[in-house]
Design an enzyme around this catalytic site. Structure first.
Site, PDB file in Angstrom:
ATOM      1  NE  ARG A   1     -10.201  -5.542   0.389  1.00  0.00           N
ATOM      2  CZ  ARG A   1      -9.509  -4.524   0.921  1.00  0.00           C
ATOM      3  NH1 ARG A   1     -10.157  -3.516   1.478  1.00  0.00           N
ATOM      4  NH2 ARG A   1      -8.196  -4.490   0.858  1.00  0.00           N
TER       5      ARG A   1
ATOM      6  NE  ARG B   1      -3.840   0.554   1.918  1.00  0.00           N
ATOM      7  CZ  ARG B   1      -5.039   0.551   2.475  1.00  0.00           C
ATOM      8  NH1 ARG B   1      -5.276   1.250   3.561  1.00  0.00           N
ATOM      9  NH2 ARG B   1      -6.029  -0.132   1.930  1.00  0.00           N
TER      10      ARG B   1
ATOM     11  CG  ASP C   1     -13.629   6.369  -0.951  1.00  0.00           C
ATOM     12  OD1 ASP C   1     -13.497   6.105   0.274  1.00  0.00           O
ATOM     13  OD2 ASP C   1     -12.655   6.494  -1.725  1.00  0.00           O
TER      14      ASP C   1
ATOM     15  CB  CYS D   1     -14.094   1.038  -0.044  1.00  0.00           C
ATOM     16  SG  CYS D   1     -13.814   2.817   0.043  1.00  0.00           S
TER      17      CYS D   1
ATOM     18  CD  GLN E   1     -12.952  -2.194  -0.822  1.00  0.00           C
ATOM     19  OE1 GLN E   1     -12.199  -2.062   0.136  1.00  0.00           O
ATOM     20  NE2 GLN E   1     -14.127  -2.793  -0.721  1.00  0.00           N
TER      21      GLN E   1
ATOM     22  CG  HIS F   1      -8.379   0.050  -2.851  1.00  0.00           C
ATOM     23  ND1 HIS F   1      -7.532  -1.001  -2.575  1.00  0.00           N
ATOM     24  CD2 HIS F   1      -9.076   0.273  -1.704  1.00  0.00           C
ATOM     25  CE1 HIS F   1      -7.710  -1.387  -1.323  1.00  0.00           C
ATOM     26  NE2 HIS F   1      -8.639  -0.638  -0.781  1.00  0.00           N
TER      27      HIS F   1
HETATM   28  N1  NVA Z   1     -10.124   6.783  -1.175  1.00  0.00           N
HETATM   29  C1  NVA Z   1      -9.807   6.198   0.114  1.00  0.00           C
HETATM   30  C2  NVA Z   1     -10.005   4.713   0.079  1.00  0.00           C
HETATM   31  C3  NVA Z   1      -9.747   4.000   1.383  1.00  0.00           C
HETATM   32  C4  NVA Z   1      -9.910   2.511   1.301  1.00  0.00           C
HETATM   33  C5  NVA Z   1      -8.371   6.537   0.470  1.00  0.00           C
HETATM   34  O1  NVA Z   1      -7.511   6.456  -0.398  1.00  0.00           O
HETATM   35  O2  NVA Z   1      -8.129   6.923   1.612  1.00  0.00           O
HETATM   36  N1   CP Z   2     -11.187  -0.421   2.355  1.00  0.00           N
HETATM   37  C1   CP Z   2      -9.909  -0.532   2.783  1.00  0.00           C
HETATM   38  O1   CP Z   2      -8.988  -0.786   2.024  1.00  0.00           O
HETATM   39  O2   CP Z   2      -9.769  -0.377   4.124  1.00  0.00           O
HETATM   40  P1   CP Z   2      -8.392  -0.160   4.909  1.00  0.00           P
HETATM   41  O3   CP Z   2      -7.853   1.185   4.473  1.00  0.00           O
HETATM   42  O4   CP Z   2      -8.756  -0.187   6.366  1.00  0.00           O
HETATM   43  O5   CP Z   2      -7.438  -1.255   4.528  1.00  0.00           O
END
Ligand code: NVA
Ligand code: CP
Length: 307
Positions: free
Chosen positions: A291, A101, A223, A263, A131, A128
């Site tokens: 997931r 990540r 989101d 998500c 997801q 992502h």
């Molecule tokens: N758009 C959000 C998704 C989190 C799973 C982020 O990048 O923080």
């Molecule tokens: N939806 C998702 O990826 O959650 P986290 O950021 O908690 O991993």
């Protein structure tokens, strides 16, 4: 099938169908896969926080007979200037797969280019995909199919919007994105999605009118308005996105049996009301559970011992 899991757009409908079928089988009978990754190790690099991605990959590897190593922002030398290329070359000598990540999507591409072992995208600023693979599994479970359904995403044209555009279009869905002016999804992603939708029987709509996006939708998707790394923009975004909250009035424009997805993490009272996210149409926790199953399918396919 691609050797890494970097973007849904790298995959054909057949590829995604194979992942979804494997995810379904794993969910039905997890014990049958208890040795699929026996003796194997997944390295998990996190430059950003995570609940779902971290825990579901960790537990997923354990359930497959393998193990996961958590590498947080301060645990390795990336933040002290060790290159992505060196990090990936070294990791490749120890582990059987890398899940990362990261902020910059280019860093993930560099990681994959220099890794001998499979690389799985656990979210970047650009997309992502794990997801959305789980989301496709959830939609199919709840509504019985994907082809021809309409998914409306309302909010920021961000990483989630990009992966939903890619995944839904490849699967022949109608995907609509309703966003405030100045927060449109990436134009290249939209063009690619239009091409995929055209060959799969779906369509793509990008609009600044949330009601138009949601009209007759089977799935409504939200989101956060400020993603990880955008915390300083939160106050301004709260104003700019004010008309883009998913509430009972907006939901009334969707199909009567429409489901609500997010998500997570969610901010109740901002992008969605408590009434909607905690209401009868919300499938957020089944979505979060998937997931685990969808990612186990990726791990089994990319890392697992071939039977
Ligand atoms: N758009 C959000 C998704 C989190 C799973 C982020 O990048 O923080
Ligand atoms: N939806 C998702 O990826 O959650 P986290 O950021 O908690 O991993």
């Amino acid at each position: 099938m691609p050797r890494h899991f970097i973007a849904l757009a790298d995959h054909s409908q057949e590829d995604l169908r194979r992942y979804l079928e494997l995810a379904r089988l794993i969910k039905l009978n997890p014990r049958a896969f208890a040795k699929a990754c026996e003796g194997l190790t997944l390295a998990m690099i996190f430059q950003k926080p995570s609940l779902r991605t971290r825990v579901s990959f960790h537990v997923g590897m354990a359930q497959l007979g393998g193990q996961a190593i958590n590498l947080g922002p301060k645990d390795i030398q990336l933040h002290r200037g060790e290159s992505v290329a060196d990090t990936s070359a070294v990791l490749s000598r120890y582990v059987d797969g890398v899940m990362a990540r990261l902020y910059a999507h280019q860093d993930l591409l560099d990681l994959a280019a220099n890794c001998r072992v499979p690389v799985i995208n656990g979210l970047t600023d650009f997309n992502h995909p794990v997801q959305v693979l789980a989301d496709l599994q959830t939609i199919e479970e709840k509504l019985g199919r994907l082809q021809g359904l309409k998914l409306a995403y309302v909010g920021d044209g961000n990483n989630m919007a990009h992966s939903l555009l890619a995944g839904c279009s490849i699967m022949g869905m109608h995907v609509a994105v309703g966003h405030p002016r100045g927060y449109a999804p990436d134009a290249t992603v939209v063009t690619t999605a239009r091409g995929a939708a055209a060959s799969a029987g779906g369509s793509v709509l990008v609009t600044e009118d949330p009601a138009e996006a949601v009209a007759d939708a089977d799935v409504i998707y939200a989101d956060v308005w400020a993603s990880m790394g955008q915390e300083s923009e939160a106050a301004e975004r709260n104003q700019r996105f004010a008309g883009f909250q998913i509430n009972e009035a907006l939901l009334a424009g969707a199909k009567p049996n429409a489901i609500f997805m997010h998500c997570l993490p969610a901010h109740r009272g901002e992008e969605v009301t408590s009434g909607v996210i905690d209401g009868p149409r919300s499938v957020i926790f089944d979505q979060a559970e998937n997931r685990l199953h969808a990612q186990k399918a990726i791990l089994v396919h990319l890392l697992g011992h071939k039977r």
